[in-house]
Design a protein around this motif. Structure first.
Motif, PDB file in Angstrom:
ATOM      1  N   UNK A  25      -5.575 -19.538  33.469  1.00 64.03           N
ATOM      2  CA  UNK A  25      -4.612 -19.649  34.888  1.00 64.03           C
ATOM      3  C   UNK A  25      -4.497 -17.945  35.351  1.00 64.03           C
ATOM      4  N   UNK A  26      -3.841 -17.519  36.337  1.00 64.23           N
ATOM      5  CA  UNK A  26      -3.437 -16.136  36.923  1.00 64.23           C
ATOM      6  C   UNK A  26      -2.172 -15.885  36.165  1.00 64.23           C
ATOM      7  N   UNK A  27      -0.719 -14.986  35.968  1.00 64.52           N
ATOM      8  CA  UNK A  27      -0.225 -15.559  35.876  1.00 64.52           C
ATOM      9  C   UNK A  27       1.520 -16.155  35.869  1.00 64.52           C
ATOM     10  N   UNK A  28       1.595 -16.903  35.772  1.00 72.00           N
ATOM     11  CA  UNK A  28       2.483 -18.108  36.368  1.00 72.00           C
ATOM     12  C   UNK A  28       3.983 -17.997  36.517  1.00 72.00           C
ATOM     13  N   UNK A  29       4.261 -16.556  35.677  1.00 75.70           N
ATOM     14  CA  UNK A  29       6.146 -16.679  36.125  1.00 75.70           C
ATOM     15  C   UNK A  29       6.579 -16.180  37.234  1.00 75.70           C
ATOM     16  N   UNK A  30       8.067 -15.928  37.323  1.00 76.28           N
ATOM     17  CA  UNK A  30       8.060 -15.603  38.575  1.00 76.28           C
ATOM     18  C   UNK A  30       7.891 -14.422  39.202  1.00 76.28           C
ATOM     19  N   UNK A  31       7.929 -14.483  40.694  1.00 71.61           N
ATOM     20  CA  UNK A  31       7.435 -13.323  40.963  1.00 71.61           C
ATOM     21  C   UNK A  31       8.349 -13.121  42.109  1.00 71.61           C
ATOM     22  N   UNK A  32       8.638 -11.608  42.064  1.00 73.64           N
ATOM     23  CA  UNK A  32       9.873 -10.907  43.947  1.00 73.64           C
ATOM     24  C   UNK A  32       9.668 -12.580  44.662  1.00 73.64           C
ATOM     25  N   UNK A  33      10.031 -12.328  45.965  1.00 77.82           N
ATOM     26  CA  UNK A  33       9.852 -12.595  47.062  1.00 77.82           C
ATOM     27  C   UNK A  33      10.280 -11.481  48.259  1.00 77.82           C
ATOM     28  N   UNK A  34      10.249 -10.718  48.227  1.00 81.06           N
ATOM     29  CA  UNK A  34      10.827  -9.651  48.403  1.00 81.06           C
ATOM     30  C   UNK A  34      10.214  -8.233  48.601  1.00 81.06           C
ATOM     31  N   UNK A  35       9.983  -8.154  47.211  1.00 81.38           N
ATOM     32  CA  UNK A  35       9.477  -6.801  47.211  1.00 81.38           C
ATOM     33  C   UNK A  35       8.075  -6.353  46.926  1.00 81.38           C
TER      34      UNK A  35
END
Length: 184
Positions: A25-35
């Motif tokens: 799996x690619x990273x599954x962590x939360x990521x920013x939605x605007x940056x």
């Protein structure tokens, strides 16, 4: 694309019909939605922390958290005789990370105080901020992050940009993980 539940539905085909042995799996962590520069959910390598599970990959359920949905996926892979490998960014986080506020000493800064964005091959990844591998408390954070994923069912890791970290850090992290999960 899709959710962890969508992937879980495809597991019998992947493992029984295609003979897959490892779900990477690619990273599954939360990521920013605007940056981030890679669309609405951002680059999967711009994690806000190393242990979260991105809600965008989950199905709304009143009985399961995103982490529990990830654990269910791992359990289904294991039930089919497979292993789970998780791609995790090892030398950086996304600019939206709260760790910039909580632990600014964990990040590389330029002489003028600006935070440093890592890069390779002549490209700067401006949606990322580089971790400072000289800080021992960061080493503990990395080890604890991998232990959290192991407890959720991850069997192996591909550490993105891991080559940018010193061998001593990896020796420490590997030893910590192997104390609890020797087969990882």
């Amino acid at each position: 694309s899709g959710t962890l539940t969508d992937v879980a539905h495809e597991l019998p085909f992947l493992f029984r019909e295609l003979g897959v042995r490892i779900l990477h799996l690619l990273p599954v962590q939360e990521t920013p939605t605007v940056y981030a520069r890679m669309g609405r959910y951002g680059s999967p390598y711009a994690a806000t922390d190393l242990t979260s599970v991105n809600h965008a990959y989950c199905t709304f359920r009143v009985d399961r958290t995103p982490a529990e949905q990830f654990e269910e996926l791992c359990a289904r892979v294991h039930a089919l005789g497979g292993d789970v490998m998780l791609d995790i960014a090892a030398n950086h986080l996304g600019w939206a990370t709260e760790l910039l506020n909580a632990h600014p000493e964990w990040f590389v800064r330029h002489a003028d105080g600006r935070f440093h964005s890592p890069g390779a091959w002549g490209v700067t990844w401006e949606d990322l901020v580089e971790l400072d591998d000289r800080n021992p408390s960061l080493w503990r954070y990395l080890a604890e992050s991998l232990l959290t994923w192991c407890a959720r069912g991850v069997d192996a890791f591909r550490c993105d940009a891991g080559y940018m970290l010193p061998a001593e850090l990896w020796e420490y992290v590997t030893a910590r993980v192997h104390e609890v999960f020797p087969s990882t």
